[in-house]
Design a protein around this motif. Structure first.
Motif, mmCIF file in Angstrom:
data_model
loop_
_atom_site.group_PDB
_atom_site.id
_atom_site.type_symbol
_atom_site.label_atom_id
_atom_site.label_comp_id
_atom_site.label_asym_id
_atom_site.label_seq_id
_atom_site.Cartn_x
_atom_site.Cartn_y
_atom_site.Cartn_z
ATOM 1 N N THR A 38 27.752 -34.470 25.425
ATOM 2 C CA THR A 38 26.998 -35.630 25.911
ATOM 3 C C THR A 38 26.779 -35.558 27.417
ATOM 4 N N THR A 39 27.820 -35.251 28.162
ATOM 5 C CA THR A 39 27.702 -35.240 29.620
ATOM 6 C C THR A 39 26.850 -34.084 30.125
ATOM 7 N N GLU A 40 26.594 -33.074 29.289
ATOM 8 C CA GLU A 40 25.745 -31.955 29.693
ATOM 9 C C GLU A 40 24.259 -32.273 29.579
ATOM 10 N N VAL A 41 23.911 -33.380 28.954
ATOM 11 C CA VAL A 41 22.501 -33.747 28.782
ATOM 12 C C VAL A 41 21.988 -34.371 30.074
ATOM 13 N N GLU A 42 20.831 -33.871 30.540
ATOM 14 C CA GLU A 42 20.220 -34.420 31.748
ATOM 15 C C GLU A 42 19.735 -35.840 31.473
ATOM 16 N N GLY A 43 20.099 -36.745 32.343
ATOM 17 C CA GLY A 43 19.724 -38.144 32.168
ATOM 18 C C GLY A 43 20.896 -39.019 31.764
ATOM 19 N N VAL A 44 21.980 -38.405 31.295
ATOM 20 C CA VAL A 44 23.191 -39.158 30.949
ATOM 21 C C VAL A 44 24.054 -39.239 32.199
ATOM 22 N N SER A 45 24.396 -40.455 32.623
ATOM 23 C CA SER A 45 25.213 -40.601 33.821
ATOM 24 C C SER A 45 26.703 -40.717 33.507
ATOM 25 N N GLY A 46 27.035 -40.987 32.265
ATOM 26 C CA GLY A 46 28.433 -41.083 31.878
ATOM 27 C C GLY A 46 28.577 -41.723 30.515
ATOM 28 N N THR A 47 29.816 -41.809 30.061
ATOM 29 C CA THR A 47 30.106 -42.442 28.786
ATOM 30 C C THR A 47 30.992 -43.649 29.036
ATOM 31 N N VAL A 63 38.762 -37.580 31.263
ATOM 32 C CA VAL A 63 38.908 -37.915 29.845
ATOM 33 C C VAL A 63 37.591 -37.565 29.168
ATOM 34 N N HIS A 64 37.562 -36.441 28.432
ATOM 35 C CA HIS A 64 36.317 -35.955 27.841
ATOM 36 C C HIS A 64 35.926 -36.690 26.565
ATOM 37 N N GLY A 65 36.876 -37.314 25.884
ATOM 38 C CA GLY A 65 36.568 -37.965 24.617
ATOM 39 C C GLY A 65 36.222 -39.437 24.732
ATOM 40 N N LYS A 66 36.146 -39.968 25.967
ATOM 41 C CA LYS A 66 35.881 -41.403 26.110
ATOM 42 C C LYS A 66 34.448 -41.715 25.698
ATOM 43 N N GLY A 67 34.271 -42.861 25.084
ATOM 44 C CA GLY A 67 32.953 -43.284 24.658
ATOM 45 C C GLY A 67 32.487 -42.625 23.370
ATOM 46 N N ILE A 68 33.370 -41.901 22.692
ATOM 47 C CA ILE A 68 33.025 -41.208 21.451
ATOM 48 C C ILE A 68 33.920 -41.742 20.343
ATOM 49 N N GLY A 76 30.299 -37.578 4.765
ATOM 50 C CA GLY A 76 30.402 -36.634 5.881
ATOM 51 C C GLY A 76 30.871 -37.269 7.175
ATOM 52 N N LEU A 77 30.693 -36.505 8.257
ATOM 53 C CA LEU A 77 31.150 -36.895 9.588
ATOM 54 C C LEU A 77 30.099 -37.757 10.286
ATOM 55 N N ILE A 78 30.542 -38.902 10.803
ATOM 56 C CA ILE A 78 29.675 -39.790 11.576
ATOM 57 C C ILE A 78 30.238 -39.860 12.990
ATOM 58 N N VAL A 79 29.376 -39.634 13.972
ATOM 59 C CA VAL A 79 29.774 -39.679 15.375
ATOM 60 C C VAL A 79 28.988 -40.795 16.055
ATOM 61 N N ASP A 80 29.695 -41.679 16.747
ATOM 62 C CA ASP A 80 29.068 -42.725 17.544
ATOM 63 C C ASP A 80 29.341 -42.436 19.009
ATOM 64 N N VAL A 81 28.285 -42.472 19.831
ATOM 65 C CA VAL A 81 28.384 -42.166 21.254
ATOM 66 C C VAL A 81 27.924 -43.384 22.036
ATOM 67 N N TYR A 82 28.726 -43.797 23.011
ATOM 68 C CA TYR A 82 28.396 -44.928 23.869
ATOM 69 C C TYR A 82 28.237 -44.388 25.284
ATOM 70 N N CYS A 83 26.984 -44.408 25.809
ATOM 71 C CA CYS A 83 26.750 -43.783 27.103
ATOM 72 C C CYS A 83 25.800 -44.586 27.980
ATOM 73 N N PHE A 84 25.785 -44.215 29.261
ATOM 74 C CA PHE A 84 24.896 -44.793 30.260
ATOM 75 C C PHE A 84 23.798 -43.783 30.565
ATOM 76 N N VAL A 85 22.589 -44.283 30.797
ATOM 77 C CA VAL A 85 21.456 -43.430 31.132
ATOM 78 C C VAL A 85 21.068 -43.691 32.579
ATOM 79 N N GLN A 86 20.669 -42.633 33.275
ATOM 80 C CA GLN A 86 20.235 -42.774 34.659
ATOM 81 C C GLN A 86 18.897 -43.508 34.713
ATOM 82 N N TYR A 87 18.743 -44.342 35.728
ATOM 83 C CA TYR A 87 17.495 -45.072 35.908
ATOM 84 C C TYR A 87 16.348 -44.083 36.083
ATOM 85 N N GLY A 88 15.249 -44.318 35.378
ATOM 86 C CA GLY A 88 14.074 -43.459 35.474
ATOM 87 C C GLY A 88 13.973 -42.449 34.347
#
Length: 135
Positions: A38-47, A63-68, A76-88
């Motif tokens: 998640t943090t490697e995606v451009e536009g994500v400012s954090g979780t 803490v790499h697993g926060k927000g997950i 099957g496997l369900i993943v929920d991600v809670y993140c912040f997006v950079q303005y713009g």
């Protein structure tokens, strides 16, 4: 959160004649993989984390697993991600890239397929430099 052991993968010898045993993945492993992806995606400012992860990060530990959140269901496997997006940044594009990045990372590292990757945008991160100029 998922059970203590979320998946067992059967392992056999290179010749395929006998089983070597099983590999067990803890839920935290999937959460860390998804968090880093998640943090490697451009536009994500954090979780988004909780109080405990905030305290741990104050002491300098990442803490790499926060927000997950991971959950194993019958389908099957369900993943929920809670993140912040950079303005713009385009929220739709960032969310789609997060989904793709997590699916690929989990599959490449564990050979597990995800049924769902749900992205929850919990906030917009504004540029700190622009905020300081407006005050």
């Amino acid at each position: 959160m998922a059970e203590k052991v979320i998946q067992s993968l059967p392992q056999s010898t290179p010749a395929g004649k006998e089983e070597l045993g099983k590999i067990e993945l803890a839920p935290e492993v999937i959460e860390v993989i998804a968090g880093i992806a998640t943090t490697e995606v451009e536009g994500v400012s954090g979780t988004r984390g909780n109080f405990a992860t905030g305290v741990v990060e104050k002491f300098g530990k990442k803490v790499h697993g926060k927000g997950i959140k991971t959950e194993w269901t019958e389908t099957g496997l369900i993943v929920d991600v809670y993140c912040f997006v950079q303005y713009g940044a385009s929220v739709a594009k960032v969310a789609h890239q997060v989904q793709t990045q997590i699916r690929e990372a989990i599959f490449n590292m564990t050979s597990l397929s995800t049924q769902e990757v749900n992205v929850h945008i919990t906030g917009i991160q504004f540029d700190q430099v622009n905020d300081a100029k407006t005050e």
